[in-house]
Write a protein that holds these residues in place. Structure first.
Motif, short mmCIF file in Angstrom:
data_model
loop_
_atom_site.label_atom_id
_atom_site.label_comp_id
_atom_site.label_asym_id
_atom_site.label_seq_id
_atom_site.Cartn_x
_atom_site.Cartn_y
_atom_site.Cartn_z
N THR A 38 0.84 -1.28 0.07
CA THR A 38 -0.04 -0.05 -0.04
C THR A 38 0.85 1.25 0.08
O THR A 38 1.62 1.64 0.88
CB THR A 38 -0.94 -0.05 1.28
N GLU A 39 0.59 1.99 -0.95
CA GLU A 39 1.60 3.12 -1.17
C GLU A 39 0.85 4.41 -1.10
O GLU A 39 -0.34 4.74 -1.67
CB GLU A 39 2.28 3.15 -2.52
N THR A 40 1.34 5.44 -0.17
CA THR A 40 0.74 6.70 0.07
C THR A 40 1.24 7.68 0.13
O THR A 40 2.53 7.69 -0.04
CB THR A 40 -0.36 6.42 1.37
N SER A 41 0.56 8.87 -0.42
CA SER A 41 1.14 10.20 -0.52
C SER A 41 0.78 11.37 0.53
O SER A 41 -0.46 11.27 1.15
CB SER A 41 0.98 10.78 -1.97
N LYS A 42 1.51 12.41 0.86
CA LYS A 42 1.13 13.46 1.48
C LYS A 42 -0.11 14.10 0.78
O LYS A 42 -1.00 14.80 1.43
CB LYS A 42 2.11 14.42 1.92
N ARG A 43 -0.05 14.29 -0.51
CA ARG A 43 -1.10 14.74 -1.30
C ARG A 43 -2.53 13.94 -1.09
O ARG A 43 -2.51 12.78 -0.81
CB ARG A 43 -0.75 14.89 -2.58
N LYS A 44 -3.64 14.84 -1.56
CA LYS A 44 -4.96 14.20 -1.37
C LYS A 44 -5.35 13.42 -2.45
O LYS A 44 -5.90 13.71 -3.38
CB LYS A 44 -6.12 15.25 -1.06
N GLU A 45 -4.64 12.05 -2.61
CA GLU A 45 -4.91 11.27 -3.80
C GLU A 45 -5.26 9.79 -3.20
O GLU A 45 -4.56 9.40 -1.98
CB GLU A 45 -4.05 11.11 -4.75
N PRO A 46 -5.97 9.06 -3.78
CA PRO A 46 -6.09 7.58 -3.20
C PRO A 46 -4.74 6.72 -3.22
O PRO A 46 -4.08 6.94 -4.10
CB PRO A 46 -7.26 7.01 -4.45
N PRO A 47 -4.56 6.16 -2.33
CA PRO A 47 -3.55 5.11 -2.08
C PRO A 47 -3.53 4.16 -3.25
O PRO A 47 -4.50 3.86 -4.01
CB PRO A 47 -3.65 4.30 -0.83
N ILE A 48 -2.26 3.71 -3.46
CA ILE A 48 -2.11 2.94 -4.65
C ILE A 48 -1.80 1.37 -3.85
O ILE A 48 -1.06 1.04 -3.16
CB ILE A 48 -0.85 3.09 -5.47
N ILE A 49 -2.90 0.27 -4.08
CA ILE A 49 -2.57 -0.93 -3.44
C ILE A 49 -2.43 -2.08 -4.54
O ILE A 49 -3.37 -2.22 -5.53
CB ILE A 49 -3.94 -1.25 -2.79
N THR A 50 -1.37 -2.60 -4.35
CA THR A 50 -0.87 -3.89 -5.04
C THR A 50 -1.03 -5.07 -4.46
O THR A 50 -0.42 -5.12 -3.22
CB THR A 50 0.37 -3.68 -5.62
N LYS A 51 -1.59 -6.10 -5.02
CA LYS A 51 -2.25 -7.48 -4.42
C LYS A 51 -1.18 -8.56 -5.09
O LYS A 51 -1.26 -8.41 -6.21
CB LYS A 51 -3.73 -7.79 -4.23
N LEU A 52 -0.70 -9.46 -4.39
CA LEU A 52 -0.15 -10.61 -4.95
C LEU A 52 -0.40 -11.79 -4.33
O LEU A 52 -1.13 -11.88 -3.25
CB LEU A 52 1.30 -10.45 -4.29
N GLY A 53 -0.58 -12.58 -5.43
CA GLY A 53 -0.95 -13.95 -4.92
C GLY A 53 -0.22 -15.31 -5.60
O GLY A 53 0.40 -14.87 -6.62
N GLY A 54 -0.51 -16.35 -5.11
CA GLY A 54 0.35 -17.39 -5.45
C GLY A 54 2.03 -17.27 -4.96
O GLY A 54 2.27 -16.62 -4.36
N THR A 55 2.70 -18.26 -5.47
CA THR A 55 4.08 -18.39 -5.25
C THR A 55 4.80 -18.84 -6.56
O THR A 55 4.08 -19.64 -7.15
CB THR A 55 4.45 -19.14 -4.25
N ALA A 56 5.98 -18.68 -6.60
CA ALA A 56 6.75 -19.08 -7.55
C ALA A 56 6.83 -20.77 -7.63
O ALA A 56 7.01 -21.56 -8.30
CB ALA A 56 8.24 -18.55 -7.92
N ASP A 57 7.00 -21.11 -6.25
CA ASP A 57 7.23 -22.57 -6.10
C ASP A 57 5.89 -23.20 -6.50
O ASP A 57 5.85 -24.52 -7.04
CB ASP A 57 7.44 -23.02 -4.60
N PHE A 58 4.57 -22.64 -6.39
CA PHE A 58 3.42 -23.32 -6.76
C PHE A 58 3.33 -23.35 -8.26
O PHE A 58 2.62 -24.11 -8.84
CB PHE A 58 2.31 -22.50 -6.19
N GLY A 59 3.87 -22.29 -8.94
CA GLY A 59 3.91 -22.03 -10.44
C GLY A 59 2.98 -21.19 -11.02
O GLY A 59 2.79 -21.31 -12.07
N TRP A 60 2.50 -20.47 -10.06
CA TRP A 60 1.39 -19.54 -10.71
C TRP A 60 1.53 -18.17 -9.57
O TRP A 60 1.65 -18.36 -8.41
CB TRP A 60 -0.02 -19.98 -10.59
N VAL A 61 1.71 -17.19 -10.18
CA VAL A 61 2.05 -15.70 -9.63
C VAL A 61 0.98 -14.80 -9.93
O VAL A 61 0.69 -14.39 -11.38
CB VAL A 61 3.34 -15.33 -9.49
N LEU A 62 0.12 -13.82 -9.41
CA LEU A 62 -0.68 -12.68 -9.68
C LEU A 62 0.00 -11.70 -9.01
O LEU A 62 0.03 -11.44 -7.95
CB LEU A 62 -2.01 -12.96 -9.01
N ILE A 63 0.17 -10.53 -9.82
CA ILE A 63 0.23 -9.23 -9.47
C ILE A 63 -0.92 -8.35 -9.89
O ILE A 63 -0.98 -7.64 -11.18
CB ILE A 63 1.68 -8.65 -9.79
#
Length: 431
Positions: A38-63
């Protein structure tokens, strides 16, 4: 400057605070895998939220970020799928689904890239995993083109338009690069002299066809910063010689330079974290992810930049155009442009019009398409659908295939900087 905090259990970074007030919070699951940024700024703008799923070991990754979802799927043996999903939103006038499929053949060390726009690029690697042969197959599958071959060429490589690139060391320790046509006529050459501490002392470039020759000499200060560049050059009877001088601040930034006729003093204002806020009359503004978001001149917005969850610029917006980018191995692989109030010149919305091809990190060719489109079997990709006016049921448009694909070859110098482009007939493009 930035402040980094780590947890006491796994010593993983959980928080970053930048001197300009931007802030990043990193969250992990119980097994220690990063799941949310979760990335936020002092300015009045929505936060940037990046979700990650899966793992390389599992063979599937989501960004998954607000602007793009990326998935990497290697669960099928000797196969990798990379999919980019970009929904239509306030930042983009198109919806695009790009699926890159890679198949690997171990016996002959081949990697086949099945392109989203159709067709494929085959890479044959040597025992050190360096590409030695690259072949492009058109979307129809009926015609293939050699891009590059270094397997039988020695020190250098042969391009598909029969131009030959040579690289060698002279007896004096110089580096010599040259480009030749199939009749062994030299088209371009570059001779480089390096010092014992590996700084470039001088270089000579020759282009015989246009009667061009230049010799550039360089002088450095004790910190290896260039302070003088002397260029002696001519083309036919025209003298192009000039000289540059450079001055530096103690922190390593450029203070001023002279181009031989005038001196230019760098006028750069930076924020507390070091990001440039103003360069001469241009105003630069950044998002919570510390990446350039807006460029303004005289209070007028010139460009806006949109990024995905791993920091790649995926859209550039100007007053009349949206240019879209997508990547392979963190290198720009393709782009297309849509224009306000007009259909795309080279294809419908969401259709790539230029693809770049690399040998490792070196750009060696690009393909330009007309009326190109991605596969549209996926009903979610409504960029290629019309809708019934009464029922609003989707009506799939007929799929458009490229009726013309032009191949161009990129020629680069010793630092990988392109200096010339030729077409499939080894001629300079007419535009």
């Amino acid at each position: 400057m930035q402040i980094v905090h780590a947890d006491g259990l796994r010593n993983q970074v959980v928080e970053q605070t930048f001197a300009n007030g931007n802030h990043a919070l990193l969250e992990y699951d119980e097994t220690g895998y990063l799941r949310t940024v979760t990335e936020t700024s002092k300015r009045k703008e929505p936060p940037i939220i990046t979700k990650l799923g899966g793992t390389a070991d599992f063979g599937w990754v989501l960004i998954k970020s607000p602007k793009e979802s990326l998935t990497f799927d290697s669960r099928q043996e000797n196969t990798l799928y990379v999919e980019s999903y970009r929904n239509r939103n306030e930042h983009s006038d198109v919806k695009a689904i790009l699926t890159d499929k890679y198949t690997f053949e171990k016996p002959n060390r081949a990697r086949i890239h099945h392109l989203p726009e159709g067709g494929s690029i085959t890479y044959l690697h040597d025992k050190n995993n360096k590409p030695e042969t690259i072949i492009w197959t058109e979307q129809s599958g009926k015609q293939s083109h050699l891009i590059l071959d270094s397997h039988t060429f020695g020190k250098g490589y042969l391009l598909g338009n029969k131009l030959q690139f040579h690289a060698l060391k002279t007896e004096q320790g110089q580096t010599q690069l040259s480009l030749w046509d199939e009749k062994q006529k030299r088209i371009w050459s570059q001779l480089l002299n390096f010092s014992e501490n590996n700084t470039l002392i001088n270089e000579t470039v020759m282009v015989p066809q246009v009667d061009y020759q230049s010799t550039q000499s360089y002088v450095y200060d004790p910190r290896k910063r260039m302070v003088n560049a002397t260029i002696q050059a001519h083309q036919k009877k025209q003298d192009l010689s000039t000289q540059y001088h450079y001055a530096w601040n103690d922190n390593g930034s450029n203070a001023a330079y002279s181009n031989g006729s005038e001196s230019i003093i760098s006028n750069i204002e930076r924020d507390a974290s070091g990001l440039p806020l103003k360069i001469n009359d241009f105003v630069l503004k950044y998002g919570a992810n510390q990446r350039l978001k807006y460029v303004e001149l005289d209070k007028e917005l010139l460009a806006e930049y949109i990024y995905n969850g791993i920091g790649q610029r995926i859209i550039k917006k100007t007053k009349d155009t949206h240019t879209h980018y997508y990547y392979e191995n963190n290198l720009l692989a393709g782009e297309w442009t849509t224009r306000k109030g007009k259909r795309a010149e080279h294809g419908p919305n969401g259709g790539i019009d230029r693809r770049y091809i690399y040998a490792g990190q070196l750009p060696v060719a690009f393909i330009e398409y007309e009326r190109a489109s991605f596969n549209i079997d996926d009903p979610l990709n409504d960029s290629f659908m019309d809708y019934d006016a009464d029922t609003f049921n989707p009506i799939k448009k007929p799929q458009l295939r490229p009726y013309k694909a032009k191949l161009y070859f990129i020629h680069s110098d010793h630092i990988g900087q392109p200096f010339m482009v030729t077409d499939s007939h080894a001629c300079l493009p007419t535009r």
